[in-house]
Design a protein around this motif. Sequence first.
Motif, PDB file in Angstrom:
ATOM      1  N   VAL A  31       5.029   5.908  14.927  1.00 50.24           N
ATOM      2  CA  VAL A  31       4.909   7.200  14.246  1.00 50.24           C
ATOM      3  C   VAL A  31       5.278   8.332  15.207  1.00 50.24           C
ATOM      4  O   VAL A  31       5.977   9.282  14.830  1.00 50.24           O
ATOM      5  N   SER A  32       4.857   8.244  16.452  1.00 49.35           N
ATOM      6  CA  SER A  32       5.187   9.268  17.439  1.00 49.35           C
ATOM      7  C   SER A  32       6.697   9.333  17.684  1.00 49.35           C
ATOM      8  O   SER A  32       7.278  10.420  17.778  1.00 49.35           O
ATOM      9  N   VAL A  33       7.324   8.169  17.786  1.00 45.31           N
ATOM     10  CA  VAL A  33       8.778   8.136  17.979  1.00 45.31           C
ATOM     11  C   VAL A  33       9.481   8.718  16.761  1.00 45.31           C
ATOM     12  O   VAL A  33      10.438   9.502  16.884  1.00 45.31           O
ATOM     13  N   GLY A  79      -3.707   9.280   6.788  1.00 43.05           N
ATOM     14  CA  GLY A  79      -4.171  10.588   7.217  1.00 43.05           C
ATOM     15  C   GLY A  79      -4.479  11.538   6.080  1.00 43.05           C
ATOM     16  O   GLY A  79      -4.961  12.653   6.318  1.00 43.05           O
ATOM     17  N   VAL A  80      -4.202  11.118   4.840  1.00 44.63           N
ATOM     18  CA  VAL A  80      -4.517  11.944   3.670  1.00 44.63           C
ATOM     19  C   VAL A  80      -5.955  11.670   3.275  1.00 44.63           C
ATOM     20  O   VAL A  80      -6.291  10.571   2.830  1.00 44.63           O
ATOM     21  N   VAL A  81      -6.798  12.652   3.448  1.00 41.75           N
ATOM     22  CA  VAL A  81      -8.231  12.479   3.193  1.00 41.75           C
ATOM     23  C   VAL A  81      -8.490  12.357   1.695  1.00 41.75           C
ATOM     24  O   VAL A  81      -7.979  13.150   0.903  1.00 41.75           O
ATOM     25  N   MET A 103       3.225  14.916   4.660  1.00 41.83           N
ATOM     26  CA  MET A 103       4.680  14.825   4.641  1.00 41.83           C
ATOM     27  C   MET A 103       5.318  15.882   5.543  1.00 41.83           C
ATOM     28  O   MET A 103       6.320  15.632   6.215  1.00 41.83           O
ATOM     29  N   LEU A 104       4.731  17.070   5.576  1.00 40.12           N
ATOM     30  CA  LEU A 104       5.271  18.134   6.424  1.00 40.12           C
ATOM     31  C   LEU A 104       5.025  17.848   7.904  1.00 40.12           C
ATOM     32  O   LEU A 104       5.839  18.210   8.756  1.00 40.12           O
ATOM     33  N   ARG A 105       3.905  17.193   8.218  1.00 42.31           N
ATOM     34  CA  ARG A 105       3.641  16.817   9.612  1.00 42.31           C
ATOM     35  C   ARG A 105       4.585  15.712  10.073  1.00 42.31           C
ATOM     36  O   ARG A 105       4.878  15.594  11.269  1.00 42.31           O
ATOM     37  N   HIS A 106       5.046  14.905   9.126  1.00 42.09           N
ATOM     38  CA  HIS A 106       5.917  13.775   9.443  1.00 42.09           C
ATOM     39  C   HIS A 106       7.149  13.852   8.531  1.00 42.09           C
ATOM     40  O   HIS A 106       7.262  13.082   7.564  1.00 42.09           O
ATOM     41  N   PRO A 107       8.081  14.757   8.799  1.00 43.86           N
ATOM     42  CA  PRO A 107       9.175  15.034   7.852  1.00 43.86           C
ATOM     43  C   PRO A 107      10.128  13.873   7.614  1.00 43.86           C
ATOM     44  O   PRO A 107      10.931  13.924   6.682  1.00 43.86           O
ATOM     45  N   HIS A 165      12.722  25.062   6.599  1.00 41.81           N
ATOM     46  CA  HIS A 165      12.087  25.669   7.766  1.00 41.81           C
ATOM     47  C   HIS A 165      12.464  24.968   9.069  1.00 41.81           C
ATOM     48  O   HIS A 165      12.408  25.581  10.136  1.00 41.81           O
ATOM     49  N   GLY A 166      12.879  23.719   8.979  1.00 44.50           N
ATOM     50  CA  GLY A 166      13.192  22.986  10.195  1.00 44.50           C
ATOM     51  C   GLY A 166      14.603  23.193  10.694  1.00 44.50           C
ATOM     52  O   GLY A 166      14.886  22.994  11.873  1.00 44.50           O
ATOM     53  N   THR A 167      15.524  23.571   9.809  1.00 41.35           N
ATOM     54  CA  THR A 167      16.916  23.700  10.212  1.00 41.35           C
ATOM     55  C   THR A 167      17.438  25.122  10.163  1.00 41.35           C
ATOM     56  O   THR A 167      18.564  25.372  10.558  1.00 41.35           O
ATOM     57  N   SER A 168      16.639  26.042   9.661  1.00 42.06           N
ATOM     58  CA  SER A 168      17.105  27.421   9.536  1.00 42.06           C
ATOM     59  C   SER A 168      16.155  28.356  10.265  1.00 42.06           C
ATOM     60  O   SER A 168      14.951  28.330  10.020  1.00 42.06           O
ATOM     61  N   ASP A 169      16.693  29.179  11.156  1.00 42.78           N
ATOM     62  CA  ASP A 169      15.821  30.160  11.799  1.00 42.78           C
ATOM     63  C   ASP A 169      15.581  31.313  10.841  1.00 42.78           C
ATOM     64  O   ASP A 169      16.282  31.459   9.825  1.00 42.78           O
ATOM     65  N   PRO A 170      14.567  32.155  11.087  1.00 40.74           N
ATOM     66  CA  PRO A 170      14.221  33.225  10.143  1.00 40.74           C
ATOM     67  C   PRO A 170      15.387  34.141   9.788  1.00 40.74           C
ATOM     68  O   PRO A 170      15.491  34.611   8.651  1.00 40.74           O
TER      69      PRO A 170
END
Length: 221
Positions: A31-33, A79-81, A103-107, A165-170
């Motif tokens: 998961v970390s990788v 991890g989903v409570v 899902m957002l923590r692990h895209p 949000h991950g590929t586009s800067d503000p």
Amino acid sequence: MNATSVWLRAEPARPRRAAPLTRDRIVHAAVSVLDEHGIEGLTMRRLGSDLGVTSTALYWHVRTKDDLLDLAVDEVFGGVVLPAGGSWQEDVRALTRGWRAAMLRHPWAPGLIGRPMLGPNVLARTEFLQSALVRGGFAGVGLAVVTRLLANFVIGSAVTEATWHGTSDPSVRGGARRHITANAAAYPTLIESGHLDEGRWSDEDLFDRGITAILAMSGES
């Protein structure tokens, strides 16, 4: 369904190894990788290096990379409570919010959801979701439809948000909105609706409203 799925295959007993290596430890490292390098970046060689073992040692615990991906997805779902219990609507909202957050923590995870979802963590949460919907009056094909609607909405929201949000800067995201507003004659509805206007509604607000709209199919919200 693929009969060789890790969830459908009896695993043989493994002899003890000298190194303190376990399947759980391998999955946590995977998961970390995946979080750092994505699906294409996950290799047995890289994973073995991170764990301080040879890639061969990993095969005593996981047969293939596909097995590892299935196990990693189920780990993420763990991890989903599960909500403590409220009204059926509160339970559905709490579960879907937790699912979206995972899902957002692990895209990388949403891209694997189409695989056989038979892990214990996935099934426990699907059971919880459907039992809540049954309390809300859903049954038969209606239950199947709203379950799929909720799942697709959560996954789609996570993919869209993570990519946006991950590929586009503000500045790029702001430029997208300015491109629309600069063409008022062509896009009057998009301007009025606030399309791509991050200052008008938050992702969380739109997500919660979307869940409410789906649940309203039962005549309740």
